[in-house]
Design a protein around this motif. Structure first.
Motif, mmCIF file in Angstrom:
data_model
loop_
_atom_site.group_PDB
_atom_site.id
_atom_site.type_symbol
_atom_site.label_atom_id
_atom_site.label_comp_id
_atom_site.label_asym_id
_atom_site.label_seq_id
_atom_site.Cartn_x
_atom_site.Cartn_y
_atom_site.Cartn_z
ATOM 1 N N TRP A 39 -24.591 70.733 -62.184
ATOM 2 C CA TRP A 39 -25.542 69.193 -61.468
ATOM 3 C C TRP A 39 -24.674 68.852 -60.680
ATOM 4 O O TRP A 39 -25.311 68.628 -59.315
ATOM 5 C CB TRP A 39 -24.922 68.717 -62.280
ATOM 6 N N VAL A 40 -22.856 69.312 -60.443
ATOM 7 C CA VAL A 40 -22.354 68.869 -58.774
ATOM 8 C C VAL A 40 -22.873 69.557 -58.300
ATOM 9 O O VAL A 40 -22.744 69.371 -57.040
ATOM 10 C CB VAL A 40 -21.007 69.069 -59.139
ATOM 11 N N LYS A 41 -22.917 71.402 -58.123
ATOM 12 C CA LYS A 41 -23.207 71.583 -57.056
ATOM 13 C C LYS A 41 -24.818 71.896 -57.069
ATOM 14 O O LYS A 41 -25.255 71.857 -55.683
ATOM 15 C CB LYS A 41 -23.734 73.537 -57.829
ATOM 16 N N LEU A 42 -25.651 70.632 -57.345
ATOM 17 C CA LEU A 42 -27.245 70.553 -57.279
ATOM 18 C C LEU A 42 -27.581 69.589 -56.931
ATOM 19 O O LEU A 42 -28.028 68.839 -55.749
ATOM 20 C CB LEU A 42 -28.259 70.534 -58.593
ATOM 21 N N LEU A 43 -26.552 68.658 -56.781
ATOM 22 C CA LEU A 43 -26.080 66.952 -55.705
ATOM 23 C C LEU A 43 -25.408 67.713 -54.823
ATOM 24 O O LEU A 43 -25.663 67.532 -53.159
ATOM 25 C CB LEU A 43 -25.819 66.338 -56.820
ATOM 26 N N HIS A 44 -24.944 68.398 -54.521
ATOM 27 C CA HIS A 44 -24.313 69.888 -53.232
ATOM 28 C C HIS A 44 -25.392 69.468 -52.474
ATOM 29 O O HIS A 44 -25.527 69.635 -51.022
ATOM 30 C CB HIS A 44 -23.199 70.140 -53.851
ATOM 31 N N VAL A 45 -25.893 70.012 -52.604
ATOM 32 C CA VAL A 45 -27.229 71.382 -52.201
ATOM 33 C C VAL A 45 -28.060 69.779 -51.662
ATOM 34 O O VAL A 45 -28.507 69.313 -51.263
ATOM 35 C CB VAL A 45 -27.995 72.127 -53.087
ATOM 36 N N LEU A 46 -28.433 68.861 -52.918
ATOM 37 C CA LEU A 46 -29.289 67.774 -52.031
ATOM 38 C C LEU A 46 -28.951 66.921 -51.063
ATOM 39 O O LEU A 46 -30.078 66.595 -50.320
ATOM 40 C CB LEU A 46 -29.942 67.317 -53.858
ATOM 41 N N GLN A 127 -37.557 74.016 -52.603
ATOM 42 C CA GLN A 127 -37.353 74.948 -53.627
ATOM 43 C C GLN A 127 -36.207 76.399 -53.377
ATOM 44 O O GLN A 127 -35.391 76.432 -54.205
ATOM 45 C CB GLN A 127 -38.845 75.684 -53.984
ATOM 46 N N ALA A 128 -36.365 76.600 -51.978
ATOM 47 C CA ALA A 128 -35.841 77.091 -51.226
ATOM 48 C C ALA A 128 -34.552 76.690 -51.057
ATOM 49 O O ALA A 128 -33.382 77.613 -50.971
ATOM 50 C CB ALA A 128 -36.107 77.665 -49.819
ATOM 51 N N ALA A 129 -33.684 75.489 -51.318
ATOM 52 C CA ALA A 129 -32.593 74.793 -51.139
ATOM 53 C C ALA A 129 -31.652 74.839 -51.847
ATOM 54 O O ALA A 129 -30.625 75.248 -52.400
ATOM 55 C CB ALA A 129 -32.488 73.735 -50.664
ATOM 56 N N LEU A 130 -32.940 74.297 -53.830
ATOM 57 C CA LEU A 130 -32.416 74.573 -55.001
ATOM 58 C C LEU A 130 -32.381 75.902 -55.677
ATOM 59 O O LEU A 130 -31.223 76.255 -56.432
ATOM 60 C CB LEU A 130 -33.381 73.485 -55.094
ATOM 61 N N ALA A 131 -32.316 76.685 -54.537
ATOM 62 C CA ALA A 131 -32.394 78.768 -55.435
ATOM 63 C C ALA A 131 -31.012 78.485 -55.030
ATOM 64 O O ALA A 131 -30.768 79.598 -55.978
ATOM 65 C CB ALA A 131 -33.472 79.398 -54.421
ATOM 66 N N SER A 132 -30.119 78.532 -53.587
ATOM 67 C CA SER A 132 -29.005 78.725 -53.790
ATOM 68 C C SER A 132 -28.006 77.917 -54.665
ATOM 69 O O SER A 132 -27.222 79.016 -54.780
ATOM 70 C CB SER A 132 -28.320 77.490 -52.416
ATOM 71 N N VAL A 133 -28.456 77.018 -55.743
ATOM 72 C CA VAL A 133 -27.582 76.967 -56.720
ATOM 73 C C VAL A 133 -27.913 78.032 -58.157
ATOM 74 O O VAL A 133 -26.483 78.306 -57.736
ATOM 75 C CB VAL A 133 -27.846 75.706 -57.498
ATOM 76 N N GLY A 134 -28.883 78.437 -58.009
ATOM 77 C CA GLY A 134 -28.976 79.573 -58.461
ATOM 78 C C GLY A 134 -29.574 79.460 -60.587
ATOM 79 O O GLY A 134 -28.675 78.456 -60.587
#
Length: 155
Positions: A39-46, A127-134
């Motif tokens: 979640w932390v990684k996801l929020l960093h990406v957002l 979607q491309a940005a979120l894909a970087s979270v893995g």
């Protein structure tokens, strides 16, 4: 009954009645996909890609249906100011206001056509940005991009 979070920014301990949340997860037969670190990684990406996001709808696991909550993200959103290792503060609209543990979030949805706004939201870019979270569960349809934080055991 829900318990409010304690307002301890430097030593955050999630206390929105974990027993209650465990019971909701168990009764609904849910299995979580994302841990707190994800979640932390996801929020960093957002936050990094905030300019792509016009609207991000949120449903919490203890709500029977989506009630119009949105995730508030902008260029000023900061780790350890707005979101932490287990929870976020004042980033989800609606009542109760304040703290939400990541485990309370059932899904995030990015609608192609945000309510009350002109133009489309770039779902392919998000979607491309979120894909970087893995390895996060994303479902893209013609109308929405959905991130499911939980799945049903029965599914």
């Amino acid at each position: 009954m829900l318990t409010c979070y304690s307002h301890q920014k430097h030593n955050l301990t999630a206390v929105r009645d974990d027993k209650y949340l465990d019971r909701v997860v168990s009764e609904r037969g849910l299995v979580g996909y994302l841990n707190n670190a994800k979640w932390v990684k996801l929020l960093h990406v957002l936050v990094t890609h905030h300019s792509l996001i016009k609207e991000c709808q949120v449903k919490l696991i203890w709500e029977k249906k989506h009630i119009g909550r949105v995730l508030l993200i902008n260029e000023n959103t900061n780790y350890q100011f707005d979101y932490y290792n287990r929870a976020m503060e004042a980033m989800i609209t609606g009542r109760p206001s304040g703290w939400y543990a990541y485990r309370e979030i059932e899904w995030l949805t990015f609608p192609r056509y945000p309510a009350g706004q002109s133009g489309e939201q770039n779902l392919d870019g998000i979607q491309a940005a979120l894909a970087s979270v893995g390895q996060i569960p994303l479902v893209l349809t013609t109308d929405v991009l959905r991130l499911n934080a939980y799945c049903s055991i029965a599914s």
